[in-house]
Design a protein around this motif. Structure first.
Motif, PDB file in Angstrom:
ATOM      1  N   TYR A 149      44.946  78.421  44.444  1.00 32.14           N
ATOM      2  CA  TYR A 149      44.592  77.398  43.464  1.00 32.14           C
ATOM      3  C   TYR A 149      44.212  78.072  42.147  1.00 32.14           C
ATOM      4  N   VAL A 150      44.711  77.511  41.060  1.00 28.82           N
ATOM      5  CA  VAL A 150      44.290  77.932  39.717  1.00 28.82           C
ATOM      6  C   VAL A 150      43.875  76.663  38.983  1.00 28.82           C
ATOM      7  N   HIS A 151      42.596  76.575  38.640  1.00 28.11           N
ATOM      8  CA  HIS A 151      42.056  75.384  37.991  1.00 28.11           C
ATOM      9  C   HIS A 151      41.736  75.688  36.540  1.00 28.11           C
ATOM     10  N   MET A 152      42.009  74.732  35.653  1.00 23.06           N
ATOM     11  CA  MET A 152      41.640  74.894  34.249  1.00 23.06           C
ATOM     12  C   MET A 152      40.236  74.327  34.024  1.00 23.06           C
ATOM     13  N   THR A 153      39.317  75.209  33.660  1.00 27.18           N
ATOM     14  CA  THR A 153      37.983  74.776  33.260  1.00 27.18           C
ATOM     15  C   THR A 153      37.913  74.875  31.738  1.00 27.18           C
ATOM     16  N   SER A 154      36.731  74.937  31.156  1.00 25.95           N
ATOM     17  CA  SER A 154      36.599  75.019  29.705  1.00 25.95           C
ATOM     18  C   SER A 154      35.237  75.587  29.334  1.00 25.95           C
ATOM     19  N   THR A 155      35.193  76.327  28.236  1.00 22.94           N
ATOM     20  CA  THR A 155      33.893  76.794  27.751  1.00 22.94           C
ATOM     21  C   THR A 155      33.045  75.632  27.255  1.00 22.94           C
ATOM     22  N   SER A 156      33.636  74.465  27.041  1.00 20.91           N
ATOM     23  CA  SER A 156      32.835  73.285  26.730  1.00 20.91           C
ATOM     24  C   SER A 156      31.894  72.956  27.883  1.00 20.91           C
ATOM     25  N   GLY A 173      32.088  70.847  36.656  1.00 23.45           N
ATOM     26  CA  GLY A 173      32.271  70.420  38.038  1.00 23.45           C
ATOM     27  C   GLY A 173      33.463  71.088  38.701  1.00 23.45           C
ATOM     28  N   ILE A 174      34.523  71.306  37.937  1.00 23.57           N
ATOM     29  CA  ILE A 174      35.715  71.969  38.472  1.00 23.57           C
ATOM     30  C   ILE A 174      35.401  73.403  38.900  1.00 23.57           C
ATOM     31  N   THR A 175      34.527  74.092  38.163  1.00 21.95           N
ATOM     32  CA  THR A 175      34.174  75.461  38.558  1.00 21.95           C
ATOM     33  C   THR A 175      33.433  75.460  39.892  1.00 21.95           C
ATOM     34  N   ALA A 176      32.578  74.469  40.105  1.00 23.05           N
ATOM     35  CA  ALA A 176      31.872  74.369  41.385  1.00 23.05           C
ATOM     36  C   ALA A 176      32.832  73.985  42.504  1.00 23.05           C
ATOM     37  N   LEU A 177      33.774  73.089  42.200  1.00 26.30           N
ATOM     38  CA  LEU A 177      34.799  72.725  43.178  1.00 26.30           C
ATOM     39  C   LEU A 177      35.600  73.949  43.584  1.00 26.30           C
ATOM     40  N   GLY A 246      37.197  82.805  43.867  1.00 30.83           N
ATOM     41  CA  GLY A 246      35.885  82.316  43.483  1.00 30.83           C
ATOM     42  C   GLY A 246      35.428  82.784  42.114  1.00 30.83           C
ATOM     43  N   GLN A 247      36.379  83.220  41.271  1.00 33.58           N
ATOM     44  CA  GLN A 247      36.030  83.778  39.961  1.00 33.58           C
ATOM     45  C   GLN A 247      36.366  82.788  38.845  1.00 33.58           C
ATOM     46  N   VAL A 248      35.742  83.033  37.693  1.00 29.42           N
ATOM     47  CA  VAL A 248      35.990  82.229  36.494  1.00 29.42           C
ATOM     48  C   VAL A 248      36.375  83.178  35.364  1.00 29.42           C
ATOM     49  N   PHE A 249      37.553  82.975  34.820  1.00 25.83           N
ATOM     50  CA  PHE A 249      38.063  83.802  33.735  1.00 25.83           C
ATOM     51  C   PHE A 249      38.247  82.958  32.479  1.00 25.83           C
TER      52      PHE A 249
END
Length: 306
Positions: A149-156, A173-177, A246-249
């Motif tokens: 899975y690759v999810h798009m989050t945002s610095t917002s 919420g997407i980062t926690a998901l 489980g990382q955020v880039f």
């Protein structure tokens, strides 16, 4: 390792792939050898209307470059339609290996004027849509004991921004998901990561450019074309990233950031316990130097993209 075959034999479902970042990711994944299920309902920036033509354009680009693609115009914001998008990938290509949750809309309004409709519309597409598509694919990932899975989050959401309570809440919420998916599905060799993309696209074209300062900011954003985010998405979806989950880039022009996640940064302890007065007199003064500022994404990413 050559990018040209990094995703050979894999099938990717990319939501919101009719334009912008989603299109660039879909095209890059096709170039890397994947078959692509393009999901896009062709709505406006605010989520209104609907046309399949953006998805058709992406499909033409992929096929002109020798790739294979199919289309689903189902909404991600409903469970039944999200399942149909996953089934469309299986019908077209026989399997599914990659999910890119990119679909999104904007309803930017200052918090005290935001309507419940503005809130729900954005939450439904971004957060609920990411859950629905991910959950629909999870059964297939679990059975084959592989998937990414690759999810798009945002610095917002990760940092903050004005007038985006709905969008920021959905993106955080997407980062926690994503982290929960990474934890729950690690036993099945399934990975989940987030990208906070920086790009001038339809999602940022609503940024005001009335003052000289705003115009200068927009000019900088326009240098950050959507394709700059695609290489990281391809990598994270590939077997080369089998150890990354489980990382955020964040991807910003030619920079890649590994973002922090919430952890304790300082503590105070009192064996007798605390009262509100003691917190005011001793606890908070001890923590004060470590309080985080009320900053926004542009304050944290304050230098020019290079």
């Amino acid at each position: 390792m050559q990018t040209s075959n990094m995703l050979a034999g894999k099938v990717a479902l990319v939501t919101g792939a009719g334009g912008g970042i989603g299109r660039e990711i879909a095209v890059a994944m096709a170039t890397a050898g994947a078959d692509i299920l393009i999901n896009d309902i062709g709505v406006s920036l605010t989520g209104e209307g609907g046309s399949g033509s953006p998805a058709e354009q992406t499909k033409q680009i992929i096929e002109q470059r020798g790739g294979r693609a199919a289309i689903s115009t189902e909404s991600v914001s409903e469970w039944a339609s999200a399942k149909r998008s996953v089934e469309a990938a299986l019908d077209a290509f026989g399997r599914i290996d990659i999910v890119v949750n990119n679909a999104g809309i904007l309803r930017d309004v200052i918090f005290h004027k935001m309507s419940p409709e503005d809130w729900l519309a954005v939450i439904n597409v971004h957060l609920n849509g990411s859950f629905f598509i991910s959950r629909a694919a999870a059964e297939h990932f679990r059975k084959q004991e592989s998937g990414a899975y690759v999810h798009m989050t945002s610095t917002s959401g990760l940092v903050g921004n004005f007038g985006q309570a709905n969008y920021s809440a959905a993106k955080l919420g997407i980062t926690a998901l994503s982290k929960s998916i990474a934890l729950d599905m690690a036993r099945y060799n399934v990975r989940s990561n987030c990208i906070a993309p920086f790009a001038w696209s339809r999602m940022t074209s609503s940024i005001p450019a009335d003052t000289p300062e705003q115009k200068a900011r927009v000019a900088k954003l326009q240098q950050m074309t959507p394709d700059k985010n695609a290489p990281l998405a391809v990598y994270l979806a590939s077997d080369a990233a089998s150890h990354v989950s489980g990382q955020v880039f964040a991807a910003r022009m030619n920079e890649i950031f590994l973002m922090s996640q919430s952890r304790p940064i300082r503590s105070v302890h009192r064996s007798e316990g605390w009262t509100p007065d003691l917190i005011a007199e001793h606890g908070m003064p001890a923590l004060k130097a470590s309080l985080l500022p009320l900053d926004r994404s542009p304050d944290v990413f304050s230098w020019d993209p290079v």
